[in-house]
Design a protein around this motif. Structure first.
Motif, PDB file in Angstrom:
ATOM      1  N   GLY A   8     -16.552 -18.319 -43.633  1.00 48.17           N
ATOM      2  CA  GLY A   8     -16.331 -17.788 -42.296  1.00 48.17           C
ATOM      3  C   GLY A   8     -14.921 -17.945 -41.759  1.00 48.17           C
ATOM      4  N   ILE A   9     -13.976 -18.299 -42.628  1.00 45.94           N
ATOM      5  CA  ILE A   9     -12.586 -18.463 -42.216  1.00 45.94           C
ATOM      6  C   ILE A   9     -11.770 -17.299 -42.768  1.00 45.94           C
ATOM      7  CG2 ILE A   9     -10.535 -19.931 -42.354  1.00 45.94           C
ATOM      8  CD1 ILE A   9     -12.719 -21.223 -40.758  1.00 45.94           C
ATOM      9  N   GLY A  10     -11.030 -16.623 -41.903  1.00 44.99           N
ATOM     10  CA  GLY A  10     -10.196 -15.503 -42.323  1.00 44.99           C
ATOM     11  C   GLY A  10      -8.817 -15.973 -42.766  1.00 44.99           C
ATOM     12  N   THR A  11      -8.150 -15.146 -43.557  1.00 46.73           N
ATOM     13  CA  THR A  11      -6.822 -15.493 -44.066  1.00 46.73           C
ATOM     14  C   THR A  11      -5.906 -14.274 -44.100  1.00 46.73           C
ATOM     15  OG1 THR A  11      -7.500 -15.077 -46.365  1.00 46.73           O
ATOM     16  CG2 THR A  11      -7.675 -17.353 -45.556  1.00 46.73           C
ATOM     17  N   VAL A  60      -0.766 -19.633 -59.962  1.00 44.49           N
ATOM     18  CA  VAL A  60      -0.756 -19.923 -58.530  1.00 44.49           C
ATOM     19  C   VAL A  60      -1.307 -18.739 -57.743  1.00 44.49           C
ATOM     20  CG1 VAL A  60       0.694 -20.478 -56.537  1.00 44.49           C
ATOM     21  CG2 VAL A  60       1.117 -21.597 -58.732  1.00 44.49           C
ATOM     22  N   CYS A  61      -0.979 -17.526 -58.165  1.00 42.77           N
ATOM     23  CA  CYS A  61      -1.540 -16.340 -57.501  1.00 42.77           C
ATOM     24  C   CYS A  61      -3.063 -16.316 -57.636  1.00 42.77           C
ATOM     25  CB  CYS A  61      -0.935 -15.071 -58.086  1.00 42.77           C
ATOM     26  SG  CYS A  61       0.804 -14.810 -57.649  1.00 42.77           S
ATOM     27  N   CYS A  62      -3.564 -16.693 -58.794  1.00 43.69           N
ATOM     28  CA  CYS A  62      -5.025 -16.794 -58.973  1.00 43.69           C
ATOM     29  C   CYS A  62      -5.602 -17.866 -58.051  1.00 43.69           C
ATOM     30  CB  CYS A  62      -5.357 -17.123 -60.424  1.00 43.69           C
ATOM     31  SG  CYS A  62      -5.032 -15.794 -61.606  1.00 43.69           S
ATOM     32  N   ALA A  63      -4.876 -18.959 -57.879  1.00 48.68           N
ATOM     33  CA  ALA A  63      -5.336 -20.031 -57.001  1.00 48.68           C
ATOM     34  C   ALA A  63      -5.415 -19.551 -55.557  1.00 48.68           C
ATOM     35  CB  ALA A  63      -4.400 -21.234 -57.111  1.00 48.68           C
ATOM     36  N   VAL A  64      -4.441 -18.732 -55.141  1.00 49.63           N
ATOM     37  CA  VAL A  64      -4.452 -18.180 -53.785  1.00 49.63           C
ATOM     38  C   VAL A  64      -5.672 -17.288 -53.587  1.00 49.63           C
ATOM     39  CG1 VAL A  64      -3.258 -16.641 -52.179  1.00 49.63           C
ATOM     40  CG2 VAL A  64      -1.960 -18.356 -53.454  1.00 49.63           C
ATOM     41  N   GLN A  65      -5.988 -16.476 -54.586  1.00 49.41           N
ATOM     42  CA  GLN A  65      -7.173 -15.621 -54.492  1.00 49.41           C
ATOM     43  C   GLN A  65      -8.444 -16.467 -54.356  1.00 49.41           C
ATOM     44  OE1 GLN A  65      -7.917 -12.625 -53.964  1.00 49.41           O
ATOM     45  NE2 GLN A  65      -9.701 -11.930 -55.106  1.00 49.41           N
ATOM     46  N   ASN A  66      -8.564 -17.493 -55.188  1.00 48.94           N
ATOM     47  CA  ASN A  66      -9.724 -18.392 -55.081  1.00 48.94           C
ATOM     48  C   ASN A  66      -9.817 -18.983 -53.680  1.00 48.94           C
ATOM     49  OD1 ASN A  66     -10.212 -17.933 -57.785  1.00 48.94           O
ATOM     50  ND2 ASN A  66     -10.232 -20.091 -58.364  1.00 48.94           N
ATOM     51  N   LEU A  67      -8.689 -19.434 -53.172  1.00 51.66           N
ATOM     52  CA  LEU A  67      -8.629 -20.056 -51.851  1.00 51.66           C
ATOM     53  C   LEU A  67      -9.103 -19.093 -50.765  1.00 51.66           C
ATOM     54  CD1 LEU A  67      -7.329 -22.496 -50.063  1.00 51.66           C
ATOM     55  CD2 LEU A  67      -5.434 -20.896 -49.826  1.00 51.66           C
ATOM     56  N   CYS A  68      -8.560 -17.880 -50.770  1.00 53.01           N
ATOM     57  CA  CYS A  68      -8.874 -16.914 -49.720  1.00 53.01           C
ATOM     58  C   CYS A  68     -10.327 -16.458 -49.779  1.00 53.01           C
ATOM     59  CB  CYS A  68      -7.934 -15.710 -49.822  1.00 53.01           C
ATOM     60  SG  CYS A  68      -6.207 -16.091 -49.425  1.00 53.01           S
ATOM     61  N   PRO A  85     -14.660  -7.045 -37.901  1.00 49.89           N
ATOM     62  CA  PRO A  85     -14.153  -7.127 -39.283  1.00 49.89           C
ATOM     63  C   PRO A  85     -13.536  -5.801 -39.707  1.00 49.89           C
ATOM     64  CG  PRO A  85     -16.395  -7.995 -39.111  1.00 49.89           C
ATOM     65  CD  PRO A  85     -16.100  -7.306 -37.808  1.00 49.89           C
ATOM     66  N   ALA A  86     -12.504  -5.889 -40.527  1.00 51.52           N
ATOM     67  CA  ALA A  86     -11.870  -4.676 -41.041  1.00 51.52           C
ATOM     68  C   ALA A  86     -12.856  -3.906 -41.909  1.00 51.52           C
ATOM     69  CB  ALA A  86     -10.628  -5.034 -41.843  1.00 51.52           C
ATOM     70  N   PRO A  87     -12.854  -2.580 -41.826  1.00 49.53           N
ATOM     71  CA  PRO A  87     -13.775  -1.800 -42.654  1.00 49.53           C
ATOM     72  C   PRO A  87     -13.392  -1.867 -44.131  1.00 49.53           C
ATOM     73  CG  PRO A  87     -12.223  -0.357 -41.559  1.00 49.53           C
ATOM     74  CD  PRO A  87     -11.990  -1.733 -40.985  1.00 49.53           C
ATOM     75  N   LYS A  88     -14.324  -1.501 -44.957  1.00 51.32           N
ATOM     76  CA  LYS A  88     -14.044  -1.456 -46.395  1.00 51.32           C
ATOM     77  C   LYS A  88     -12.930  -0.453 -46.646  1.00 51.32           C
ATOM     78  CE  LYS A  88     -16.320  -0.707 -50.873  1.00 51.32           C
ATOM     79  NZ  LYS A  88     -17.595  -0.372 -51.546  1.00 51.32           N
ATOM     80  N   PRO A  89     -11.860  -0.861 -47.310  1.00 59.43           N
ATOM     81  CA  PRO A  89     -10.734   0.058 -47.506  1.00 59.43           C
ATOM     82  C   PRO A  89     -11.075   1.183 -48.476  1.00 59.43           C
ATOM     83  CG  PRO A  89     -10.393  -1.951 -48.759  1.00 59.43           C
ATOM     84  CD  PRO A  89     -11.618  -2.184 -47.932  1.00 59.43           C
ATOM     85  N   THR A  90     -10.463   2.319 -48.253  1.00 60.29           N
ATOM     86  CA  THR A  90     -10.597   3.435 -49.179  1.00 60.29           C
ATOM     87  C   THR A  90      -9.607   3.246 -50.307  1.00 60.29           C
ATOM     88  OG1 THR A  90     -11.243   4.928 -47.380  1.00 60.29           O
ATOM     89  CG2 THR A  90     -10.459   5.937 -49.434  1.00 60.29           C
ATOM     90  N   LYS A  91     -10.104   3.111 -51.500  1.00 65.13           N
ATOM     91  CA  LYS A  91      -9.233   2.870 -52.643  1.00 65.13           C
ATOM     92  C   LYS A  91      -8.618   4.179 -53.132  1.00 65.13           C
ATOM     93  CE  LYS A  91      -8.905  -0.699 -53.784  1.00 65.13           C
ATOM     94  NZ  LYS A  91      -8.084  -1.795 -53.191  1.00 65.13           N
ATOM     95  N   LYS A  92      -7.339   4.138 -53.468  1.00 69.51           N
ATOM     96  CA  LYS A  92      -6.650   5.326 -53.975  1.00 69.51           C
ATOM     97  C   LYS A  92      -7.114   5.672 -55.388  1.00 69.51           C
ATOM     98  CE  LYS A  92      -2.497   4.383 -51.254  1.00 69.51           C
ATOM     99  NZ  LYS A  92      -1.045   4.079 -51.312  1.00 69.51           N
ATOM    100  N   LEU A 131     -16.004  -8.808 -52.685  1.00 66.68           N
ATOM    101  CA  LEU A 131     -15.906  -7.458 -52.122  1.00 66.68           C
ATOM    102  C   LEU A 131     -15.750  -7.469 -50.600  1.00 66.68           C
ATOM    103  CD1 LEU A 131     -18.503  -5.360 -54.181  1.00 66.68           C
ATOM    104  CD2 LEU A 131     -16.033  -5.537 -54.489  1.00 66.68           C
ATOM    105  N   GLY A 132     -16.150  -8.563 -49.973  1.00 67.80           N
ATOM    106  CA  GLY A 132     -16.113  -8.606 -48.515  1.00 67.80           C
ATOM    107  C   GLY A 132     -14.848  -9.196 -47.920  1.00 67.80           C
ATOM    108  N   ARG A 133     -14.049  -9.883 -48.716  1.00 69.15           N
ATOM    109  CA  ARG A 133     -12.826 -10.489 -48.175  1.00 69.15           C
ATOM    110  C   ARG A 133     -11.855  -9.410 -47.689  1.00 69.15           C
ATOM    111  NH1 ARG A 133      -7.919 -10.708 -48.513  1.00 69.15           N
ATOM    112  NH2 ARG A 133      -8.030  -9.146 -50.181  1.00 69.15           N
ATOM    113  N   ARG A 134     -11.232  -9.661 -46.538  1.00 66.69           N
ATOM    114  CA  ARG A 134     -10.238  -8.755 -45.990  1.00 66.69           C
ATOM    115  C   ARG A 134      -9.046  -9.561 -45.485  1.00 66.69           C
ATOM    116  NH1 ARG A 134     -13.331  -6.032 -48.146  1.00 66.69           N
ATOM    117  NH2 ARG A 134     -14.602  -4.292 -47.391  1.00 66.69           N
ATOM    118  N   THR A 135      -7.882  -8.948 -45.481  1.00 67.74           N
ATOM    119  CA  THR A 135      -6.739  -9.548 -44.810  1.00 67.74           C
ATOM    120  C   THR A 135      -6.992  -9.516 -43.307  1.00 67.74           C
ATOM    121  OG1 THR A 135      -5.151  -8.955 -46.530  1.00 67.74           O
ATOM    122  CG2 THR A 135      -4.281  -9.294 -44.310  1.00 67.74           C
TER     123      THR A 135
END
Length: 223
Positions: free
Chosen positions: A164-167, A149-157, A205-212, A41-45
């Motif tokens: 403590g590393i941003g992506t 591979v998309c799932c792998a990217v999510q795991n990685l990020c 840090p970016a705020p929690k996004p408002t989900k549509k 829930l805390g990961r952000r771009t």
């Protein structure tokens, strides 16, 4: 001409030399006790990074890549490949992208984009092994592999965020330009899924996004 042969990822001890960045103090905001729920829930771009990679980033990237290898993967094809770009390879990609932007928007826009991209501290290109069957067929191995591979990217990020590393997962047009393969050293039997910029986040840090859409909008309960 064919791209140079793919080399195995550098060991943690030499990874800093591969990227060619200065290294400073430990990453701020790392949370070794962070739960999986908190990390998801805390990961952000992250759009802004510190100029240099933090101390210990090599070990953190290695841990995150290990997490990526355990992504869901139908038939265990393990199609993911990762290319850690050094300074010369990253510059080639940046210059290629600047050329593309300049051709569309003029040299001033291209120079601005070049400066922006050269400031990115860490570069990881994520690719998928070709199966030769294409993505159109619903049950094709290629479709299954791309999803893995998309799932792998999510795991990685998420794993990097927990350390403590941003992506930022980028899928701009340069990734799919025919010249990108040679610039980044991607073998001909792999195709690009995206490029991950990584480093120590700069600023707040970016705020929690408002989900549509809320949970009630996307969850249908069936009898």
């Amino acid at each position: 001409s064919r791209p140079p042969p793919r080399r195995s990822a550098p060991r943690a001890k030499s990874a800093a030399a591969a990227v060619g960045s200065k290294v400073v103090g430990d990453a701020e905001g790392s949370a070794p006790g962070m739960s999986a729920w908190e990390a998801l829930l805390g990961r952000r771009t992250v759009n802004e990074f510190a100029e240099v990679l933090p101390q210990g980033w090599e070990d953190k990237l290695t841990r995150a890549l290990e997490c990526a290898l355990y992504a869901p993967n139908h038939k265990r094809t393990e199609p993911w490949r990762f290319h850690l770009l050094g300074p010369e390879a990253a510059r080639r990609v940046c210059e290629l992208n600047a050329d593309i932007v300049s051709a569309k928007k003029g040299p001033e826009a291209g120079e601005k984009k070049l400066k922006r991209w050269l400031a990115m501290p860490g570069w990881l290109v994520v690719t998928c092994k070709e199966s030769g069957e294409g993505l159109d067929a619903p049950m094709s191995p290629e479709r299954e592999d791309y999803a893995a591979v998309c799932c792998a990217v999510q795991n990685l990020c998420v794993a990097l965020h927990a350390d403590g590393i941003g992506t930022k997962w980028t899928t701009g047009g340069v990734n799919f330009d025919p010249r990108f393969r040679q610039a980044a050293g991607v073998p001909e039997d792999e195709y690009v899924v995206g490029t991950i910029w990584f480093g120590q986040p700069a600023g707040r840090p970016a705020p929690k996004p408002t989900k549509k859409l809320g949970l009630d909008d996307v969850l249908t309960r069936h009898d």
